[in-house]
Scaffold this motif. Structure first.
Motif, PDB file in Angstrom:
ATOM      1  N   ALA A 130       0.839  -1.208   0.000  1.00 24.32           N
ATOM      2  CA  ALA A 130       0.000   0.000   0.000  1.00 24.32           C
ATOM      3  C   ALA A 130       0.868   1.251   0.000  1.00 24.32           C
ATOM      4  N   LEU A 131       1.974   1.217   0.736  1.00 23.88           N
ATOM      5  CA  LEU A 131       2.880   2.363   0.767  1.00 23.88           C
ATOM      6  C   LEU A 131       3.503   2.579  -0.607  1.00 23.88           C
ATOM      7  N   ALA A 132       3.920   1.504  -1.266  1.00 26.48           N
ATOM      8  CA  ALA A 132       4.502   1.623  -2.603  1.00 26.48           C
ATOM      9  C   ALA A 132       3.493   2.222  -3.576  1.00 26.48           C
ATOM     10  N   GLN A 133       2.255   1.786  -3.503  1.00 30.74           N
ATOM     11  CA  GLN A 133       1.214   2.320  -4.384  1.00 30.74           C
ATOM     12  C   GLN A 133       0.971   3.798  -4.117  1.00 30.74           C
ATOM     13  N   ALA A 134       0.994   4.205  -2.845  1.00 25.89           N
ATOM     14  CA  ALA A 134       0.805   5.615  -2.507  1.00 25.89           C
ATOM     15  C   ALA A 134       1.950   6.468  -3.057  1.00 25.89           C
ATOM     16  N   ILE A 135       3.168   5.965  -2.949  1.00 29.94           N
ATOM     17  CA  ILE A 135       4.331   6.690  -3.471  1.00 29.94           C
ATOM     18  C   ILE A 135       4.210   6.872  -4.982  1.00 29.94           C
ATOM     19  N   LEU A 136       3.863   5.798  -5.687  1.00 30.06           N
ATOM     20  CA  LEU A 136       3.712   5.872  -7.136  1.00 30.06           C
ATOM     21  C   LEU A 136       2.571   6.811  -7.526  1.00 30.06           C
ATOM     22  N   GLN A 137       1.466   6.730  -6.798  1.00 28.36           N
ATOM     23  CA  GLN A 137       0.319   7.601  -7.086  1.00 28.36           C
ATOM     24  C   GLN A 137       0.692   9.067  -6.929  1.00 28.36           C
ATOM     25  N   ALA A 138       1.368   9.391  -5.824  1.00 28.94           N
ATOM     26  CA  ALA A 138       1.749  10.786  -5.567  1.00 28.94           C
ATOM     27  C   ALA A 138       2.790  11.268  -6.577  1.00 28.94           C
ATOM     28  N   ALA A 139       3.717  10.386  -6.953  1.00 27.81           N
ATOM     29  CA  ALA A 139       4.762  10.772  -7.904  1.00 27.81           C
ATOM     30  C   ALA A 139       4.209  11.004  -9.299  1.00 27.81           C
ATOM     31  N   ASP A 140       3.143  10.315  -9.639  1.00 31.76           N
ATOM     32  CA  ASP A 140       2.593  10.378 -10.995  1.00 31.76           C
ATOM     33  C   ASP A 140       1.775  11.640 -11.264  1.00 31.76           C
ATOM     34  N   VAL A 141       1.310  12.321 -10.218  1.00 29.86           N
ATOM     35  CA  VAL A 141       0.379  13.442 -10.421  1.00 29.86           C
ATOM     36  C   VAL A 141       0.905  14.698  -9.703  1.00 29.86           C
ATOM     37  N   PRO A 142       1.802  15.450 -10.345  1.00 29.76           N
ATOM     38  CA  PRO A 142       2.350  16.669  -9.728  1.00 29.76           C
ATOM     39  C   PRO A 142       1.273  17.684  -9.339  1.00 29.76           C
ATOM     40  N   ALA A 143       0.157  17.734 -10.084  1.00 27.03           N
ATOM     41  CA  ALA A 143      -0.884  18.720  -9.787  1.00 27.03           C
ATOM     42  C   ALA A 143      -1.500  18.478  -8.418  1.00 27.03           C
ATOM     43  N   ILE A 144      -1.699  17.208  -8.064  1.00 25.56           N
ATOM     44  CA  ILE A 144      -2.247  16.895  -6.739  1.00 25.56           C
ATOM     45  C   ILE A 144      -1.260  17.306  -5.662  1.00 25.56           C
ATOM     46  N   ARG A 145       0.024  17.092  -5.923  1.00 29.66           N
ATOM     47  CA  ARG A 145       1.043  17.488  -4.936  1.00 29.66           C
ATOM     48  C   ARG A 145       1.005  18.995  -4.707  1.00 29.66           C
ATOM     49  N   GLN A 146       0.708  19.773  -5.728  1.00 34.68           N
ATOM     50  CA  GLN A 146       0.614  21.221  -5.567  1.00 34.68           C
ATOM     51  C   GLN A 146      -0.547  21.606  -4.654  1.00 34.68           C
ATOM     52  N   THR A 147      -1.659  20.898  -4.764  1.00 38.33           N
ATOM     53  CA  THR A 147      -2.794  21.146  -3.865  1.00 38.33           C
ATOM     54  C   THR A 147      -2.417  20.808  -2.434  1.00 38.33           C
ATOM     55  N   TRP A 148      -1.775  19.669  -2.252  1.00 37.55           N
ATOM     56  CA  TRP A 148      -1.338  19.266  -0.916  1.00 37.55           C
ATOM     57  C   TRP A 148      -0.352  20.290  -0.351  1.00 37.55           C
ATOM     58  N   LYS A 149       0.553  20.781  -1.198  1.00 37.15           N
ATOM     59  CA  LYS A 149       1.543  21.769  -0.760  1.00 37.15           C
ATOM     60  C   LYS A 149       0.844  23.020  -0.236  1.00 37.15           C
ATOM     61  N   HIS A 150      -0.128  23.509  -0.978  1.00 41.36           N
ATOM     62  CA  HIS A 150      -0.883  24.696  -0.552  1.00 41.36           C
ATOM     63  C   HIS A 150      -1.557  24.451   0.791  1.00 41.36           C
ATOM     64  N   ASN A 151      -2.160  23.286   0.955  1.00 35.12           N
ATOM     65  CA  ASN A 151      -2.854  22.966   2.211  1.00 35.12           C
ATOM     66  C   ASN A 151      -1.879  22.890   3.379  1.00 35.12           C
ATOM     67  N   CYS A 152      -0.679  22.361   3.121  1.00 30.56           N
ATOM     68  CA  CYS A 152       0.347  22.301   4.179  1.00 30.56           C
ATOM     69  C   CYS A 152       0.724  23.700   4.640  1.00 30.56           C
ATOM     70  N   LEU A 153       0.967  24.595   3.701  1.00 33.14           N
ATOM     71  CA  LEU A 153       1.377  25.957   4.047  1.00 33.14           C
ATOM     72  C   LEU A 153       0.285  26.694   4.820  1.00 33.14           C
ATOM     73  N   GLU A 154      -0.967  26.461   4.453  1.00 35.56           N
ATOM     74  CA  GLU A 154      -2.071  27.069   5.181  1.00 35.56           C
ATOM     75  C   GLU A 154      -2.148  26.519   6.613  1.00 35.56           C
ATOM     76  N   THR A 155      -1.944  25.223   6.747  1.00 34.29           N
ATOM     77  CA  THR A 155      -2.006  24.582   8.067  1.00 34.29           C
ATOM     78  C   THR A 155      -0.872  25.042   8.959  1.00 34.29           C
ATOM     79  N   ALA A 156       0.295  25.295   8.380  1.00 36.62           N
ATOM     80  CA  ALA A 156       1.482  25.672   9.162  1.00 36.62           C
ATOM     81  C   ALA A 156       1.258  26.959   9.954  1.00 36.62           C
ATOM     82  N   ARG A 157       0.403  27.847   9.440  1.00 33.34           N
ATOM     83  CA  ARG A 157       0.188  29.131  10.125  1.00 33.34           C
ATOM     84  C   ARG A 157      -0.330  28.950  11.550  1.00 33.34           C
TER      85      ARG A 157
END
Length: 450
Positions: free
Chosen positions: A348-375
């Motif tokens: 399951a971890l390997a599949q999650a890594i491949l899924q996240a690596a394959d879709v840079p656009a989703i990572r950008q959404t996650w990145k934005h959410n992380c920065l908002e949460t950090a505040r």
């Protein structure tokens, strides 16, 4: 303004782990409006305006306790300096790392009687900390529930305390591990196209801290073996294997993880190991990585943990892949900061890594959410209740009406000046957990009065 004494039980310097980072950040905040003295086990190479830093010895701690209003530190400071039990200085005990639970994961394969001896000695120590403290800190609401039970068992939740503060928010303060208020800045290249074996266009998966027994880095290595069958441009980088504190030797888990990576032929190909990254340099690694990894086992330590590496990921806007079960993996789901997978499931971890690596656009959404949460987790916000409390530090009210305080004083008088019982118990524990090398390092530090 109060005179505040902070005592760190871990190294504070350019290279430091969670306990040192937390103490350093609190010391800087307090120094903005209080007179602050910071005592560290070794000489620190960090400086901050208005903050006096000294090496902690028995005499130094005793001298400073006599001239300060309040002392802040993890419970171990009371065992190392037992005269503090009976001292009138107001005590803030930081319980953000529930070590009696963590030590269950480090129990060595010795006799059951030896395991029980070490465990009960540690629990007894914490029982004394809970009796002696005036205010306590923890890192999450889940930890708050745990420590309320312990405080009740220790007699510290009683009619005097309850009638004054029915939700106990002044007795037990939730102060999470935080992040800097300023956003991280990339100052130099450290990984992509620089680290041998990591190319400029690789997808880098970062393990942002040590390899301790409650984590499952071997699951991560197994997952990378599966990932490598489909893509060879995804790399796993372990940011720290050797802890800055020389008295803490490399863990058995770290040794087993490196051995497994060697066995699978992944070392310096898909999996990379680094000794430790300097505190001020970590943002370069975080900002060059594409995903942050947090993999732990399904156990009690996980449930009550507060993963410091996860906070760094959130601060840097680094999307997260985490196993489930701890409070911050719940936050990953709630705030959509990345993906979570079941504990122990390498596929399951390997599949999650491949899924996240394959879709840079989703990572950008996650990145934005992380920065908002950090505040919401900036150090000035999470420690604001502590800074405010230090403006008028007072002893816990129940100490005026119960015999808890006097019993702690009596217990401290039973310790000889150099607390040889404490050191004997700790020596036995260090030998069982880290072997002769770890014991030798610890004895050297004790002999220097640290």
């Amino acid at each position: 303004m109060s005179k505040v004494l902070l005592i760190s039980n871990d190294v504070i310097g350019k290279q430091m782990a969670g306990p040192g980072i937390r103490t350093w950040e609190l010391a800087k905040l307090l120094a903005a409006e209080h007179s602050v003295t910071l005592l560290t086990p070794t000489k620190t190479d960090l400086q901050h305006p208005g903050l006096s830093a000294l090496v902690s010895t028995q005499d130094c701690v005793r001298r400073n306790a006599d001239t300060h209003d309040v002392v802040i530190g993890q419970g171990q400071i009371l065992s190392r300096y037992p005269f503090l039990f009976g001292h009138s200085i107001v005590k803030v005990i930081d319980l953000y790392d529930p070590s009696p639970i963590g030590y269950l994961e480090t129990t060595p394969p010795t006799t059951i009687s030896g395991q029980l001896e070490s465990h009960h000695a540690l629990v007894r120590e914490h029982y004394n900390y809970l009796r002696a403290g005036d205010v306590f800190l923890c890192a999450s609401q889940r930890q708050w529930d745990f420590w309320v039970g312990m405080l009740m068992a220790a007699g510290r939740i009683n009619p005097v305390v309850y009638q004054d503060d029915r939700m106990l928010r002044r007795l037990l303060i939730v102060a999470p591990f935080g992040v800097p208020a300023q956003v991280p800045v990339h100052r130099r290249r450290v990984l992509k196209g620089v680290w041998p074996g990591i190319e400029a266009d690789d997808v880098v998966l970062l393990w942002g801290g040590g390899l301790w027994e409650w984590f499952d880095p071997m699951m991560a290595v197994k997952a990378m073996s599966l990932v490598g069958r489909k893509r060879t441009d995804i790399k796993l980088f372990f940011m720290g294997v050797k802890r800055p504190n020389a008295a803490v030797t490399t863990s058995h888990t770290a040794e087993q993880t490196i051995a497994l990576a060697d066995q699978l032929g992944l070392t310096n190909h898909l999996v990379f190991f680094n000794d430790w990254v300097a505190y001020e340099d970590r943002e370069n690694f975080l900002l060059e990585a594409d995903l942050g990894l947090n993999v732990h086992r399904d156990n009690l330590e996980t449930r009550f943990s507060f993963r410091t590496r996860m906070m760094d990921y959130i601060w840097a806007g680094l999307p997260i892949i985490s196993t489930e079960g701890d409070p911050l993996s719940d936050l990953v789901k709630e705030k959509q900061l990345g993906l979570t997978v079941p504990c122990g499931d390498a596929e399951a971890l390997a599949q999650a890594i491949l899924q996240a690596a394959d879709v840079p656009a989703i990572r950008q959404t996650w990145k934005h959410n992380c920065l908002e949460t950090a505040r919401g987790f900036s150090w000035d916000r999470v420690f604001e209740p502590v800074v405010a409390w230090c403006r008028s530090p007072i002893q816990a009210k129940d100490k005026e009406y119960t015999d808890l305080w006097s019993s702690c004083v009596q217990a401290s008088r039973n310790w000889p000046r150099h607390a040889w019982q404490y050191y004997l118990q700790r020596a036995i524990h260090h030998y069982r957990v880290t072997g002769m090398r770890g014991l030798a390092s610890r004895v050297i530090s004790w002999s220097c009065g640290k």
